[in-house]
Design an enzyme around this catalytic site. Structure first.
Site, short mmCIF file in Angstrom:
data_model
loop_
_atom_site.label_atom_id
_atom_site.label_comp_id
_atom_site.label_asym_id
_atom_site.label_seq_id
_atom_site.Cartn_x
_atom_site.Cartn_y
_atom_site.Cartn_z
N TYR A 64 -53.30 -0.94 -1.42
CA TYR A 64 -54.34 -0.25 -0.65
C TYR A 64 -54.98 0.89 -1.45
O TYR A 64 -56.05 1.37 -1.09
CB TYR A 64 -53.77 0.31 0.66
CG TYR A 64 -53.38 -0.76 1.68
CD1 TYR A 64 -53.63 -2.10 1.45
CD2 TYR A 64 -52.75 -0.42 2.86
CE1 TYR A 64 -53.26 -3.08 2.36
CE2 TYR A 64 -52.38 -1.38 3.79
CZ TYR A 64 -52.64 -2.71 3.53
OH TYR A 64 -52.27 -3.67 4.44
N ASP A 110 -47.18 -2.86 6.35
CA ASP A 110 -48.23 -2.82 7.37
C ASP A 110 -48.08 -4.03 8.29
O ASP A 110 -48.06 -3.92 9.53
CB ASP A 110 -49.59 -2.85 6.64
CG ASP A 110 -50.76 -2.57 7.55
OD1 ASP A 110 -50.54 -2.31 8.74
OD2 ASP A 110 -51.90 -2.64 7.06
N LYS A 161 -41.94 -9.71 -3.20
CA LYS A 161 -42.41 -11.06 -3.54
C LYS A 161 -42.12 -11.23 -5.03
O LYS A 161 -43.02 -11.47 -5.85
CB LYS A 161 -43.91 -11.15 -3.20
CG LYS A 161 -44.50 -12.54 -3.25
CD LYS A 161 -44.01 -13.47 -2.16
CE LYS A 161 -44.60 -14.86 -2.34
NZ LYS A 161 -43.93 -15.87 -1.51
N ASP A 184 -42.33 -13.61 2.74
CA ASP A 184 -42.63 -14.75 3.62
C ASP A 184 -41.40 -15.10 4.47
O ASP A 184 -41.49 -15.35 5.67
CB ASP A 184 -43.14 -15.96 2.83
CG ASP A 184 -42.39 -16.20 1.53
OD1 ASP A 184 -41.65 -15.30 1.09
OD2 ASP A 184 -42.54 -17.28 0.94
N ASP A 210 -45.98 -4.23 12.24
CA ASP A 210 -46.68 -4.66 13.46
C ASP A 210 -45.97 -5.86 14.09
O ASP A 210 -45.84 -5.94 15.31
CB ASP A 210 -48.13 -5.05 13.16
CG ASP A 210 -49.08 -3.88 13.36
OD1 ASP A 210 -48.59 -2.72 13.32
OD2 ASP A 210 -50.28 -4.10 13.54
#
Ligand code: NAD
Length: 357
Positions: free
Chosen positions: A141, A248, A192, A224, A252
């Site tokens: 980000y 992020d 990852k 994943d 959620d």
């Protein structure tokens, strides 16, 4: 030792829910002789209306001096047509960056009394208690270079950079290990590493840090798989640590396992443990001023503040137990209402927590 807590009500339901959290904090302040001193300031749309800035200098200066901050929420349709740089959300982002709040802690706790509110089967989620530690000020980000460029053959290309320095990984790792030490002593680092070099280094650094925290069991999981495990068997997790973008998304996902956004607190901390504490939800303009918002996420955020910034564990536990007790009593705001329960207003819910205290 006297400590200052800055209350930033913000917009929409912000002032209603922060008022209830302040009531609860005043009560524990007396009961546990905490010597907390409260200040308040404007942020977001409320600050734009008064000062033309979403983060007035006075607010930032008070925030820098405070030991901890409780924020309601910012934003609303009234300010949606303003240019990006003047939007209420800039107040929030400005606080995060100026105070270097790099560690975002988001618990996903399912109170057994609310198990039917989850989209998963009660037996899969009942008793769920996960803490997600998300890196908040680095990663893709913020990485440079970024943008959209024109390639030689005329096609456009959008690009971002996923970069972390070793020190950025170490500092979020330490917060995560310390958080695990205060809880179930299990830490799962999500990356990852089968594809991204930056997360190969992330994994190496987490392994290296483990030597400083021999009492914490460290495991690693690809993002994943973590997304899948969160809906398959979420109770396998205690603390999860991950980078900004994965955090992020996963936070959620984990939050929604609990069914109600009105119940979820969060903390954003810097390396001095100074922190900003806020509910995960927004300013809910659709219900603002109606006295029906659920104040529990903000009250639970105040409990997190007592635990993580002010090191007042006993007072934090007392608030959390009081919240559990009012749920046992069958009291519910509209968002968590179920058959047979008693519907209460924002203020009545705050009063019930005070009584339980
Ligand atoms: P929202 O979280 O405000 O609302 C989503 C839905 O959840 C609405 O139906 C709302 O009524 C309900 N809800 C939220 N909190 C509740 C509570 N405590 N009790 C009962 N119901 C609750 O998200 P949104 O509608 O997408 O955004 C509204 C505004 O909030 C926007 O301006 C957005 O930019 C802002 N926002 C601010 C923050 C923040 O301050 N941290 C976070 C998200 C959104």
């Amino acid at each position: 030792m006297s400590r200052t807590v800055l209350m930033l009500p913000g917009d929409g339901i912000g002032p209603e829910i922060v008022a209830e959290a302040e009531k609860v904090l005043n009560r524990v302040n007396e009961k546990f002789s905490l010597d907390l001193h409260f200040e308040s300031a404007l942020v977001g749309g409320a600050a734009i209306d008064e000062t033309d800035s979403p983060l007035p200098d006075e607010t930032l200066s008070k925030a820098e001096k405070a030991d901890a901050i409780v924020l309601g929420a910012v934003g609303g349709p009234k300010w949606d047509s303003l240019p990006m740089a003047k939007r209420p959300e800039k107040g929030l982002l400005g606080l995060r960056s100026n105070l270097e709040l790099f560690a975002n802690l988001r618990p996903a706790i399912l109170y057994p009394q609310l198990a039917s509110a989850s989209s998963l089967k009660p037996e899969v989620v009942s008793g769920l208690d996960i803490m997600i530690v998300r890196e908040l000020t680095g990663g893709i980000y913020f990485g440079q270079p970024r943008g959209v460029r024109n390639l030689e053959h005329g096609e456009r290309q959008g690009y971002n950079t996923y970069a972390y320095t070793e020190s950025e990984i170490r500092r979020i790792g330490r917060v995560a290990f310390e958080t695990a030490q205060q809880r179930g002593k299990k830490l799962c680092s999500v990356d990852k590493a089968n594809v991204l070099e930056v997360t190969v280094m992330w994994r190496e650094i987490m392994e290296d840090l483990k030597r400083e925290y021999p009492d914490v069991e460290l495991s690693h999981m690809y993002v994943d798989n973590a997304a899948m495990q969160l809906v398959r068997a979420p109770k396998q997790f205690d603390v999860i640590v991950t980078g900004n973008m994965f955090g992020d998304i996963l936070s959620d996902e984990a939050a929604m396992l609990t069914g109600s956004i009105g119940m979820l607190p969060s903390a954003s901390l810097n390396s001095q443990k100074q922190g900003m504490y806020e509910p995960c939800h927004g300013s809910a303009p659709d219900i603002a001023g109606k006295g029906i918002a659920n104040p529990l996420a903000t009250i639970l955020s105040a409990a997190m503040m007592l635990r993580y910034s002010l090191e007042e564990e006993e007072a934090a536990l007392a608030i959390e137990a009081a919240v559990s007790e009012v749920l046992d009593q069958g009291l519910r705001t509209a968002d968590i209402m179920s058959e047979g329960a008693t519907r209460v207003s924002t203020r009545e819910m705050g009063d019930a927590v005070l009584n339980a205290l």
